[in-house]
Design a protein around this motif. Structure first.
Motif, PDB file in Angstrom:
ATOM      1  N   ARG A 173       0.904  -1.090  -0.063  1.00 28.71           N
ATOM      2  CA  ARG A 173      -0.059   0.033  -0.057  1.00 28.71           C
ATOM      3  C   ARG A 173       0.891   1.188  -0.002  1.00 28.71           C
ATOM      4  NH1 ARG A 173      -5.500  -0.954   1.660  1.00 28.71           N
ATOM      5  NH2 ARG A 173      -5.706  -3.214   1.979  1.00 28.71           N
ATOM      6  N   ALA A 174       1.947   1.412   0.981  1.00 25.28           N
ATOM      7  CA  ALA A 174       2.963   2.340   0.980  1.00 25.28           C
ATOM      8  C   ALA A 174       3.724   2.554  -0.499  1.00 25.28           C
ATOM      9  CB  ALA A 174       3.788   2.344   2.084  1.00 25.28           C
ATOM     10  N   CYS A 175       4.089   1.618  -1.135  1.00 32.29           N
ATOM     11  CA  CYS A 175       4.671   1.370  -2.348  1.00 32.29           C
ATOM     12  C   CYS A 175       3.561   2.033  -3.325  1.00 32.29           C
ATOM     13  CB  CYS A 175       5.116   0.021  -3.007  1.00 32.29           C
ATOM     14  SG  CYS A 175       6.504  -0.587  -2.146  1.00 32.29           S
ATOM     15  N   LEU A 176       2.416   1.857  -3.268  1.00 33.98           N
ATOM     16  CA  LEU A 176       1.641   2.225  -4.312  1.00 33.98           C
ATOM     17  C   LEU A 176       1.283   3.872  -4.103  1.00 33.98           C
ATOM     18  CD1 LEU A 176      -0.383   2.303  -6.759  1.00 33.98           C
ATOM     19  CD2 LEU A 176      -2.186   1.445  -5.054  1.00 33.98           C
ATOM     20  N   ALA A 177       1.385   4.095  -2.801  1.00 31.91           N
ATOM     21  CA  ALA A 177       1.072   5.572  -2.371  1.00 31.91           C
ATOM     22  C   ALA A 177       2.196   6.311  -3.033  1.00 31.91           C
ATOM     23  CB  ALA A 177       0.973   5.875  -1.025  1.00 31.91           C
ATOM     24  N   ARG A 178       3.563   5.931  -2.915  1.00 26.54           N
ATOM     25  CA  ARG A 178       4.832   6.511  -3.391  1.00 26.54           C
ATOM     26  C   ARG A 178       4.832   6.692  -4.813  1.00 26.54           C
ATOM     27  NH1 ARG A 178      10.800   4.712  -2.336  1.00 26.54           N
ATOM     28  NH2 ARG A 178      10.019   2.971  -3.839  1.00 26.54           N
ATOM     29  N   ALA A 179       4.375   5.359  -5.572  1.00 25.56           N
ATOM     30  CA  ALA A 179       4.339   5.420  -6.964  1.00 25.56           C
ATOM     31  C   ALA A 179       3.373   6.485  -7.693  1.00 25.56           C
ATOM     32  CB  ALA A 179       3.751   4.126  -7.342  1.00 25.56           C
ATOM     33  N   LEU A 180       2.459   6.856  -6.757  1.00 25.56           N
ATOM     34  CA  LEU A 180       1.371   7.807  -7.219  1.00 25.56           C
ATOM     35  C   LEU A 180       1.625   9.424  -6.855  1.00 25.56           C
ATOM     36  CD1 LEU A 180      -2.174   5.876  -6.559  1.00 25.56           C
ATOM     37  CD2 LEU A 180      -0.413   6.058  -8.687  1.00 25.56           C
ATOM     38  N   VAL A 181       2.650   9.491  -5.948  1.00 22.08           N
ATOM     39  CA  VAL A 181       2.711  10.587  -5.372  1.00 22.08           C
ATOM     40  C   VAL A 181       3.196  11.965  -6.237  1.00 22.08           C
ATOM     41  CG1 VAL A 181       5.183  10.639  -4.782  1.00 22.08           C
ATOM     42  CG2 VAL A 181       3.541  11.789  -3.149  1.00 22.08           C
ATOM     43  N   LEU A 182       3.857  11.580  -7.418  1.00 17.66           N
ATOM     44  CA  LEU A 182       4.250  12.899  -8.309  1.00 17.66           C
ATOM     45  C   LEU A 182       3.333  12.655  -9.629  1.00 17.66           C
ATOM     46  CD1 LEU A 182       8.183  12.280  -8.814  1.00 17.66           C
ATOM     47  CD2 LEU A 182       6.761  13.874  -7.201  1.00 17.66           C
ATOM     48  N   ARG A 183       2.200  12.051  -9.405  1.00 15.58           N
ATOM     49  CA  ARG A 183       1.065  11.919 -10.491  1.00 15.58           C
ATOM     50  C   ARG A 183       1.779  11.399 -11.638  1.00 15.58           C
ATOM     51  NH1 ARG A 183      -0.356  16.444  -7.550  1.00 15.58           N
ATOM     52  NH2 ARG A 183      -2.404  16.425  -6.298  1.00 15.58           N
ATOM     53  N   PRO A 184       2.363  10.363 -12.105  1.00 17.19           N
ATOM     54  CA  PRO A 184       2.990   9.983 -13.169  1.00 17.19           C
ATOM     55  C   PRO A 184       1.729   9.698 -14.220  1.00 17.19           C
ATOM     56  CG  PRO A 184       2.898   8.060 -11.648  1.00 17.19           C
ATOM     57  CD  PRO A 184       2.400   9.148 -10.936  1.00 17.19           C
ATOM     58  N   PRO A 185       2.133   9.907 -15.769  1.00 12.45           N
ATOM     59  CA  PRO A 185       1.221   9.698 -16.709  1.00 12.45           C
ATOM     60  C   PRO A 185       1.147   8.265 -17.146  1.00 12.45           C
ATOM     61  CG  PRO A 185       3.028  10.815 -17.351  1.00 12.45           C
ATOM     62  CD  PRO A 185       3.292  10.648 -15.964  1.00 12.45           C
ATOM     63  N   TRP A 186       2.201   7.372 -16.483  1.00 17.79           N
ATOM     64  CA  TRP A 186       2.084   6.105 -16.718  1.00 17.79           C
ATOM     65  C   TRP A 186       2.314   5.039 -15.535  1.00 17.79           C
ATOM     66  CZ3 TRP A 186       0.589   5.072 -21.635  1.00 17.79           C
ATOM     67  CH2 TRP A 186       0.991   5.863 -22.487  1.00 17.79           C
ATOM     68  N   LEU A 187       1.717   4.276 -15.480  1.00 18.87           N
ATOM     69  CA  LEU A 187       1.886   3.180 -14.371  1.00 18.87           C
ATOM     70  C   LEU A 187       2.385   1.742 -15.168  1.00 18.87           C
ATOM     71  CD1 LEU A 187      -1.084   3.466 -12.075  1.00 18.87           C
ATOM     72  CD2 LEU A 187       1.139   4.405 -11.687  1.00 18.87           C
ATOM     73  N   ILE A 188       3.458   1.145 -14.208  1.00 17.63           N
ATOM     74  CA  ILE A 188       3.933  -0.032 -14.810  1.00 17.63           C
ATOM     75  C   ILE A 188       3.840  -0.832 -13.308  1.00 17.63           C
ATOM     76  CG2 ILE A 188       6.092  -1.494 -15.574  1.00 17.63           C
ATOM     77  CD1 ILE A 188       5.237   0.719 -17.683  1.00 17.63           C
ATOM     78  N   CYS A 189       2.983  -1.962 -13.416  1.00 18.64           N
ATOM     79  CA  CYS A 189       2.890  -2.846 -12.450  1.00 18.64           C
ATOM     80  C   CYS A 189       3.114  -4.355 -12.701  1.00 18.64           C
ATOM     81  CB  CYS A 189       1.325  -2.859 -12.241  1.00 18.64           C
ATOM     82  SG  CYS A 189       0.514  -1.265 -11.512  1.00 18.64           S
ATOM     83  N   ASP A 190       4.300  -4.800 -12.122  1.00 18.77           N
ATOM     84  CA  ASP A 190       4.864  -5.888 -12.389  1.00 18.77           C
ATOM     85  C   ASP A 190       4.503  -6.925 -11.233  1.00 18.77           C
ATOM     86  OD1 ASP A 190       6.476  -8.155 -12.894  1.00 18.77           O
ATOM     87  OD2 ASP A 190       8.277  -7.242 -12.406  1.00 18.77           O
ATOM     88  N   GLU A 191       3.310  -7.716 -11.515  1.00 24.52           N
ATOM     89  CA  GLU A 191       2.998  -8.685 -10.516  1.00 24.52           C
ATOM     90  C   GLU A 191       2.876  -7.940  -9.173  1.00 24.52           C
ATOM     91  OE1 GLU A 191       2.222 -11.865 -10.970  1.00 24.52           O
ATOM     92  OE2 GLU A 191       3.646 -12.865 -12.331  1.00 24.52           O
ATOM     93  N   MET A 192       2.029  -6.831  -9.352  1.00 25.55           N
ATOM     94  CA  MET A 192       1.928  -6.091  -8.066  1.00 25.55           C
ATOM     95  C   MET A 192       1.204  -6.754  -6.771  1.00 25.55           C
ATOM     96  SD  MET A 192      -0.156  -2.413  -8.037  1.00 25.55           S
ATOM     97  CE  MET A 192      -1.743  -3.147  -7.899  1.00 25.55           C
ATOM     98  N   THR A 193       0.270  -7.670  -7.081  1.00 26.66           N
ATOM     99  CA  THR A 193      -0.623  -8.328  -6.349  1.00 26.66           C
ATOM    100  C   THR A 193      -0.134  -9.724  -6.050  1.00 26.66           C
ATOM    101  OG1 THR A 193      -2.337  -8.905  -7.826  1.00 26.66           O
ATOM    102  CG2 THR A 193      -2.581  -6.649  -6.921  1.00 26.66           C
TER     103      THR A 193
END
Ligand code: ADP
Ligand code: ADP
Length: 226
Positions: free
Chosen positions: A147-167
């Motif tokens: 959950r913290a990693c996801l928050a950090r991944a979104l903190v700069l509002r990136p236009p692209w998300l790359i999720c590698d087996e995130m769950t």
């Protein structure tokens, strides 16, 4: 547009693990890439996020080949991507608390003033209360850390998300919660998503379109070890 053009990549030039793969993600689109374990998905995800340099082929971001960016700051470029891995990774520094780790990209880009509001908002979204935010990574569960990693991944509002087996390490309810956070972020920001994994049910439900590794022109076989 995120374009992966004829990408060959690996860890030793003689035995590439990704061979001649091409894939395009349109702005705002969610693409799921399905393949068996070991086929090279993580390697391709790291190439897409500009974390791993391909041996051949080009990553093109909004029309501009990544190769040309070498002389610009790659660090700035990589802020175009929020990246999530199977194994939640936050920092090598075990003293930092989750709140500080989530804030780190803001601090690194000179946006300290935004930290309190932005960290508060994201912690809320991913479901981390003040008590958890004050803990260190080794004091929380894998799910809380992701959950913290996801928050950090979104903190700069990136236009692209790359999720590698995130769950892959998470239970069903945490998986559903994190996918919902990603989707609500994408709805409001228009961010594109490349999600790689092996779980067909999850990726077909999550993404607009799923492609199988074997359909991409590369080889689905494991590289020879000899
Ligand atoms: P997937 O994500 O589909 O499971 P990976 O991209 O992780 O596949 O791995 C593809 C192949 O590359 C595997 O054979 C793996 O052992 C090898 N590999 C992955 N990471 C490294 C690395 N850092 N060094 C050397 N080989 C690696
Ligand atoms: P690692 O062995 O840790 O995976 P690499 O040797 O692949 O790392 O190099 C990664 C570095 O290459 C990144 O820091 C980035 O600056 C640069 N890089 C990544 N993708 C590209 C690209 N498409 N074109 C040029 N440089 C790149």
């Amino acid at each position: 547009m995120l374009e992966l053009c004829d990408i060959t990549a690996g860890y030793d030039r003689r035995t590439p693990v990704v061979r001649g793969i091409s894939l395009t993600v349109a702005p705002g689109e969610a693409v799921g890439l399905l393949g068996p374990s070991g086929c090279g998905k993580s390697t391709l995800a790291r190439v897409a996020a500009l974390l791993h340099r391909p041996d051949a082929g080009t990553v093109i971001l909004d029309g501009e080949p990544a190769r040309r960016w070498r002389h610009r700051a790659p660090r700035d470029l990589r802020t175009a991507f929020g990246v999530l891995f199977q194994q939640p990774r936050l920092s090598a520094d075990p003293r930092l608390r989750l709140a500080e780790l989530i804030a780190e990209p803001l601090r690194a880009t000179g946006r300290r003033r935004e930290i309190p509001a932005r960290v508060g908002e994201l912690a809320d979204r991913v479901g981390l209360g003040p008590e958890l935010l004050a803990r260190r990574p080794h004091e929380v569960s894998d799910g809380q850390l992701q959950r913290a990693c996801l928050a950090r991944a979104l903190v700069l509002r990136p236009p692209w998300l790359i999720c590698d087996e995130m769950t892959a390490m998470l239970d069903a309810s945490t998986t559903a919660a994190l996918v919902a956070v990603v989707e609500s972020y994408r709805r409001e920001s228009g961010a594109g998503l490349l999600a790689v994994g092996h779980d067909r049910t999850l990726l077909t439900r999550w993404c607009d379109r799923t492609v199988r590794w074997a359909e991409l022109g590369g080889s689905a076989e494991r590289p020879r070890t000899r």
